[in-house]
Write a protein that holds these residues in place. Structure first.
Motif, PDB file in Angstrom:
ATOM      1  N   ILE A  74       0.872  -1.188   0.000  1.00  0.00           N
ATOM      2  CA  ILE A  74       0.000   0.000   0.000  1.00  0.00           C
ATOM      3  C   ILE A  74       0.903   1.230   0.000  1.00  0.00           C
ATOM      4  CG2 ILE A  74      -1.863   1.263   1.125  1.00  0.00           C
ATOM      5  CD1 ILE A  74      -2.838  -1.259   2.392  1.00  0.00           C
ATOM      6  N   GLY A  75       0.836   2.007  -1.077  1.00  0.00           N
ATOM      7  CA  GLY A  75       1.653   3.208  -1.225  1.00  0.00           C
ATOM      8  C   GLY A  75       2.736   3.003  -2.270  1.00  0.00           C
ATOM      9  N   ALA A  76       2.781   3.909  -3.251  1.00  0.00           N
ATOM     10  CA  ALA A  76       3.771   3.766  -4.336  1.00  0.00           C
ATOM     11  C   ALA A  76       4.792   4.891  -4.310  1.00  0.00           C
ATOM     12  CB  ALA A  76       3.066   3.695  -5.689  1.00  0.00           C
ATOM     13  N   GLY A  77       5.221   5.271  -3.102  1.00  0.00           N
ATOM     14  CA  GLY A  77       6.334   6.215  -2.980  1.00  0.00           C
ATOM     15  C   GLY A  77       7.640   5.443  -3.125  1.00  0.00           C
ATOM     16  N   PRO A  78       8.796   6.091  -2.857  1.00  0.00           N
ATOM     17  CA  PRO A  78      10.083   5.405  -3.027  1.00  0.00           C
ATOM     18  C   PRO A  78      10.196   4.114  -2.208  1.00  0.00           C
ATOM     19  CG  PRO A  78      10.421   7.739  -2.700  1.00  0.00           C
ATOM     20  CD  PRO A  78       8.962   7.498  -2.483  1.00  0.00           C
ATOM     21  N   GLY A  79       9.557   4.071  -1.033  1.00  0.00           N
ATOM     22  CA  GLY A  79       9.578   2.832  -0.246  1.00  0.00           C
ATOM     23  C   GLY A  79       8.745   1.764  -0.912  1.00  0.00           C
ATOM     24  N   GLY A  80       7.492   2.077  -1.194  1.00  0.00           N
ATOM     25  CA  GLY A  80       6.540   1.106  -1.721  1.00  0.00           C
ATOM     26  C   GLY A  80       6.852   0.642  -3.132  1.00  0.00           C
TER      27      GLY A  80
ATOM     28  N   ARG B 248       9.901   4.213  12.558  1.00  0.00           N
ATOM     29  CA  ARG B 248      10.954   5.033  13.189  1.00  0.00           C
ATOM     30  C   ARG B 248      12.069   5.372  12.201  1.00  0.00           C
ATOM     31  NH1 ARG B 248      13.260   1.398  11.280  1.00  0.00           N
ATOM     32  NH2 ARG B 248      13.875  -0.617  12.099  1.00  0.00           N
ATOM     33  N   GLY B 249      12.866   6.371  12.567  1.00  0.00           N
ATOM     34  CA  GLY B 249      14.023   6.710  11.743  1.00  0.00           C
ATOM     35  C   GLY B 249      13.769   7.936  10.884  1.00  0.00           C
ATOM     36  N   PRO B 250      14.831   8.406  10.191  1.00  0.00           N
ATOM     37  CA  PRO B 250      14.684   9.632   9.406  1.00  0.00           C
ATOM     38  C   PRO B 250      13.690   9.476   8.261  1.00  0.00           C
ATOM     39  CG  PRO B 250      16.811   8.583   8.958  1.00  0.00           C
ATOM     40  CD  PRO B 250      16.180   7.823  10.085  1.00  0.00           C
ATOM     41  N   MET B 251      12.964  10.538   7.970  1.00  0.00           N
ATOM     42  CA  MET B 251      11.984  10.503   6.868  1.00  0.00           C
ATOM     43  C   MET B 251      12.713  10.878   5.580  1.00  0.00           C
ATOM     44  SD  MET B 251       8.578  12.119   8.513  1.00  0.00           S
ATOM     45  CE  MET B 251       7.499  11.168   9.551  1.00  0.00           C
ATOM     46  N   LEU B 252      13.387   9.891   4.998  1.00  0.00           N
ATOM     47  CA  LEU B 252      14.176  10.134   3.796  1.00  0.00           C
ATOM     48  C   LEU B 252      13.831   9.079   2.749  1.00  0.00           C
ATOM     49  CD1 LEU B 252      17.633  10.796   5.512  1.00  0.00           C
ATOM     50  CD2 LEU B 252      16.162  12.503   4.427  1.00  0.00           C
ATOM     51  N   ALA B 253      13.760   9.511   1.489  1.00  0.00           N
ATOM     52  CA  ALA B 253      13.373   8.597   0.407  1.00  0.00           C
ATOM     53  C   ALA B 253      14.322   7.400   0.332  1.00  0.00           C
ATOM     54  CB  ALA B 253      13.370   9.355  -0.915  1.00  0.00           C
TER      55      ALA B 253
ATOM     56  N   GLN C 255      -0.705   9.322 -10.239  1.00  0.00           N
ATOM     57  CA  GLN C 255       0.722   9.195 -10.588  1.00  0.00           C
ATOM     58  C   GLN C 255       1.438   8.339  -9.554  1.00  0.00           C
ATOM     59  OE1 GLN C 255       1.665  13.437 -10.706  1.00  0.00           O
ATOM     60  NE2 GLN C 255       2.399  13.195 -12.800  1.00  0.00           N
ATOM     61  N   LEU C 256       2.352   7.514 -10.017  1.00  0.00           N
ATOM     62  CA  LEU C 256       3.179   6.715  -9.099  1.00  0.00           C
ATOM     63  C   LEU C 256       4.357   7.576  -8.622  1.00  0.00           C
ATOM     64  CD1 LEU C 256       3.287   3.394 -11.175  1.00  0.00           C
ATOM     65  CD2 LEU C 256       1.927   3.837  -9.119  1.00  0.00           C
ATOM     66  N   GLY C 257       4.985   7.152  -7.529  1.00  0.00           N
ATOM     67  CA  GLY C 257       6.198   7.848  -7.085  1.00  0.00           C
ATOM     68  C   GLY C 257       6.065   8.547  -5.746  1.00  0.00           C
ATOM     69  N   GLY C 258       4.822   8.725  -5.269  1.00  0.00           N
ATOM     70  CA  GLY C 258       4.634   9.298  -3.942  1.00  0.00           C
ATOM     71  C   GLY C 258       5.024  10.764  -3.848  1.00  0.00           C
ATOM     72  N   THR C 259       5.087  11.228  -2.607  1.00  0.00           N
ATOM     73  CA  THR C 259       5.430  12.632  -2.346  1.00  0.00           C
ATOM     74  C   THR C 259       6.745  12.992  -3.019  1.00  0.00           C
ATOM     75  OG1 THR C 259       4.283  12.539  -0.232  1.00  0.00           O
ATOM     76  CG2 THR C 259       5.921  14.273  -0.483  1.00  0.00           C
ATOM     77  N   CYS C 260       7.738  12.100  -2.895  1.00  0.00           N
ATOM     78  CA  CYS C 260       9.074  12.388  -3.418  1.00  0.00           C
ATOM     79  C   CYS C 260       9.048  12.787  -4.891  1.00  0.00           C
ATOM     80  CB  CYS C 260       9.959  11.163  -3.211  1.00  0.00           C
ATOM     81  SG  CYS C 260      11.513  11.231  -4.082  1.00  0.00           S
ATOM     82  N   LEU C 261       8.396  11.961  -5.700  1.00  0.00           N
ATOM     83  CA  LEU C 261       8.412  12.244  -7.140  1.00  0.00           C
ATOM     84  C   LEU C 261       7.419  13.327  -7.543  1.00  0.00           C
ATOM     85  CD1 LEU C 261       9.987   9.490  -7.182  1.00  0.00           C
ATOM     86  CD2 LEU C 261       9.078   9.218  -9.471  1.00  0.00           C
ATOM     87  N   ARG C 262       6.251  13.343  -6.882  1.00  0.00           N
ATOM     88  CA  ARG C 262       5.200  14.257  -7.327  1.00  0.00           C
ATOM     89  C   ARG C 262       5.343  15.662  -6.750  1.00  0.00           C
ATOM     90  NH1 ARG C 262       0.691  13.763  -5.383  1.00  0.00           N
ATOM     91  NH2 ARG C 262       1.212  12.355  -3.689  1.00  0.00           N
ATOM     92  N   VAL C 263       5.504  15.744  -5.413  1.00  0.00           N
ATOM     93  CA  VAL C 263       5.482  17.067  -4.768  1.00  0.00           C
ATOM     94  C   VAL C 263       6.596  17.216  -3.731  1.00  0.00           C
ATOM     95  CG1 VAL C 263       3.047  17.658  -5.107  1.00  0.00           C
ATOM     96  CG2 VAL C 263       3.688  16.164  -3.203  1.00  0.00           C
ATOM     97  N   GLY C 264       7.736  16.565  -3.960  1.00  0.00           N
ATOM     98  CA  GLY C 264       8.806  16.623  -2.972  1.00  0.00           C
ATOM     99  C   GLY C 264      10.169  16.753  -3.631  1.00  0.00           C
ATOM    100  N   CYS C 265      10.984  15.712  -3.421  1.00  0.00           N
ATOM    101  CA  CYS C 265      12.396  15.740  -3.847  1.00  0.00           C
ATOM    102  C   CYS C 265      12.570  16.159  -5.310  1.00  0.00           C
ATOM    103  CB  CYS C 265      13.027  14.356  -3.699  1.00  0.00           C
ATOM    104  SG  CYS C 265      12.537  13.458  -2.245  1.00  0.00           S
ATOM    105  N   ILE C 266      11.833  15.513  -6.208  1.00  0.00           N
ATOM    106  CA  ILE C 266      12.112  15.730  -7.631  1.00  0.00           C
ATOM    107  C   ILE C 266      11.701  17.128  -8.112  1.00  0.00           C
ATOM    108  CG2 ILE C 266      11.630  14.873  -9.977  1.00  0.00           C
ATOM    109  CD1 ILE C 266      13.641  13.137  -8.302  1.00  0.00           C
ATOM    110  N   PRO C 267      10.453  17.572  -7.883  1.00  0.00           N
ATOM    111  CA  PRO C 267      10.131  18.931  -8.338  1.00  0.00           C
ATOM    112  C   PRO C 267      10.969  19.999  -7.629  1.00  0.00           C
ATOM    113  CG  PRO C 267       8.309  17.992  -7.060  1.00  0.00           C
ATOM    114  CD  PRO C 267       9.266  16.880  -7.339  1.00  0.00           C
ATOM    115  N   SER C 268      11.298  19.778  -6.346  1.00  0.00           N
ATOM    116  CA  SER C 268      12.107  20.809  -5.672  1.00  0.00           C
ATOM    117  C   SER C 268      13.509  20.865  -6.272  1.00  0.00           C
ATOM    118  CB  SER C 268      12.141  20.597  -4.159  1.00  0.00           C
ATOM    119  OG  SER C 268      12.766  19.382  -3.834  1.00  0.00           O
ATOM    120  N   LYS C 269      14.056  19.691  -6.639  1.00  0.00           N
ATOM    121  CA  LYS C 269      15.396  19.714  -7.250  1.00  0.00           C
ATOM    122  C   LYS C 269      15.350  20.381  -8.627  1.00  0.00           C
ATOM    123  CE  LYS C 269      16.128  18.648  -3.986  1.00  0.00           C
ATOM    124  NZ  LYS C 269      15.450  18.191  -2.775  1.00  0.00           N
TER     125      LYS C 269
END
Ligand code: NAD
Length: 468
Positions: free
Chosen positions: A9-15, A318-323, A37-51
């Motif tokens: 459940i969830g298609a972000g970098p983890g899933g 637990r742990g850092p929230m990193l892709a 869209q696949l890719g989760g927060t990172c690809l859609r509205v996080g790491c990738i668009p911000s970079k």
């Protein structure tokens, strides 16, 4: 549908990474994702668009301020924000389409909808996929991974309105350059998106509760970065706790209140005070999983929850929230399921702030070592002593190597400087192999490269850097 081997459940970098690795290992896999869209927060509205925006805004700033130093005279440099945003959207679309292609290649069944646990049955773990306007679909599998990620944490007194008082999602698509922006929180998001708009001409004021920026990053490095960002024109108010923020419709401006001092007025506000795990509405109660007080799902060493066959990875544990942490957990989780082996080395998880210059860090900070009373030796090398950095005209920053005082084993490497985010990969690889600072110092580094600064910092641990 017959029972599957695995539902994610969830298609972000983890899933999505877990789903692909599981399919490679021969499992029948379905992935449920509510966004089209696949890719989760990172690809859609996080790491990738911000970079994408960091890259574009850096070029704009360079064209305006740095080209002259290289002997290139430009006139009439103009910002086409709509084109910058369009390119960002194209980068996102290409990346998400890439995941779609990988899903097809690996024969991963994709379900668009909200996944909810409904219980354990004779067939295994039961899930319903709820779709807008359609009947829910029932699925079941031997194993299930919860990889539902996180959302922006709210701040009491600050009502997000999806426009003037917004999160990183809004700050990635402002339609015009705001005259002024208050950023609440000097963490990764605040500094990266604050940098984007500052470069494009916004007056950026960062309000931070702590007496420092970038919590968790080595303090000496964070302090150096603070000075650099101030030099770039960003304003910082540390030890400032935001108590309220609202948009005053009549005055057409945002008012930000702090625990002490005058209210601050700005055109827009970006709230970047951390993220909260998405563990609500997942039907956890149907199987008896109880989140911890922070809303995270408790897991054991191999990511299994209190219920056999149900696993959790990424921002929901637990742990850092990193892709990249979520990706590695996804791989380790399914490899353990399939083979009985699978491991993540939490001592070697790099962290990077994509400011300019970048900040990158892996392993223990100097504060960690002092707190644990670990004996250590420290080597520092400044980029001003590096030929390539001079050629790039980017000499701000340094590399710091922390090695064990008795064994010389590298315990942490921290960098502020050009391409720090790429340089940290060598540091992480060295630490993964249990390198000593002597090992890095004796490794031949090509000249002229920025990576030589890492070798010199390793030499400096023993007081024998050549170029300082
Ligand atoms: P963060 O935890 O990195 O920083 C939040 C900051 O807000 C902290 O410094 C905190 O002290 C401050 N803060 C909290 N309450 C406050 C208040 N009332 N007033 C003023 N300041 C306050 O969180 P983030 O920047 O929102 O990032 C969220 C998550 O996303 C993090 O876990 C981060 O690791 C991840 N992320 C990573 C990257 C990257 O790897 N480059 C980029 C973006 C986000």
């Amino acid at each position: 549908m017959p029972g599957l081997d695995l539902i994610v459940i969830g298609a972000g970098p983890g899933g999505y990474v877990a789903a692909i690795r599981a399919a490679q290992l021969g499992m029948s896999v379905a992935c449920i994702e509510k966004e089209p869209q696949l890719g989760g927060t990172c690809l859609r509205v996080g790491c990738i668009p911000s970079k994408a925006l960091l890259e574009s805004s850096e070029r704009y700033a360079e064209a305006r301020h740095d080209f002259a130093r290289h002997g290139i005279t430009l006139s009439g440099v103009k910002l086409d924000l709509a084109q910058m945003m369009k390119r960002k959207d194209e980068v996102v679309a290409a990346n998400t389409a890439g995941i779609e292609m990988l899903f097809k290649k690996n024969k991963i069944m994709r379900f668009v909808g909200h996944g909810r646990l409904t219980g354990k049955t004779a067939e295994g773990i039961a899930v319903s996929v709820e779709k807008a306007g359609g009947a829910p679909e029932a699925l079941s599998a031997k194993n299930l991974i919860l990889a539902t990620g996180s959302r922006v944490a709210s701040l009491p007194g600050v009502a997000l309105d999806g426009d003037r008082i917004g999160t990183s999602t809004e700050a990635l698509r402002y339609s015009a350059v705001p005259a002024s922006l208050v950023v609440i929180g000097a963490g990764f998001i605040g500094l990266e998106l604050g940098s984007v708009w500052s470069r494009l001409g916004t007056k950026v004021t960062v309000l931070e509760f702590l007496d420092r920026i970038l919590p968790g990053i080595d303090a000496e490095v964070a302090d150096a970065m603070l000075k650099i960002l101030k030099k770039q024109g960003m304003e910082f108010r540390l030890k400032t706790r935001v108590t309220a923020a609202r948009f005053d419709k009549k005055a057409g401006q945002c008012v930000v209140e702090t625990a002490d001092g005058e209210p601050i007025i700005a055109e827009r506000v970006l709230v970047a005070v951390g993220r909260s795990p998405n563990t609500e509405n997942l039907g956890l109660e149907s199987v008896g999983i109880q989140p911890d007080p922070k809303g995270r799902i408790p897991v054991g060493d191999h990511f299994e929850t209190s219920v056999a066959g149900i696993f959790a990875i990424g921002d929901v544990i637990r742990g850092p929230m990193l892709a990249h942490k979520a990706e590695d957990e996804g791989v380790a989780c399914v490899e353990h399921m399939a083979t009985g082996y699978g491991h993540v080395n939490y001592d070697v998880i790099p962290g990077i702030a994509y400011t300019h210059p970048e900040v990158a860090s892996v392993g223990k900070t100097e504060e960690d070592l002092k707190a644990a009373q670990t004996p250590y030796r420290k080597g520092v090398f400044h980029f001003r002593g590096n030929g390539r950095a001079r050629a790039l005209n980017q000499t701000d920053g340094f590399v710091k190597v922390l090695a064990h005082g008795e064994t010389d084993r590298v315990l942490g490497i921290h960098i502020v400087g050009p391409r720090a985010g790429d340089l940290i990969a060598e540091a992480a690889a060295a630490m993964e192999f249990g390198a000593s600072s002597e090992d890095i110092a004796r490794t031949c580094h090509a000249h002229p490269t920025l990576a030589e600064a890492l070798k010199e910092a390793a030499l400096a641990v023993d007081g024998r850097a050549i170029h300082s």
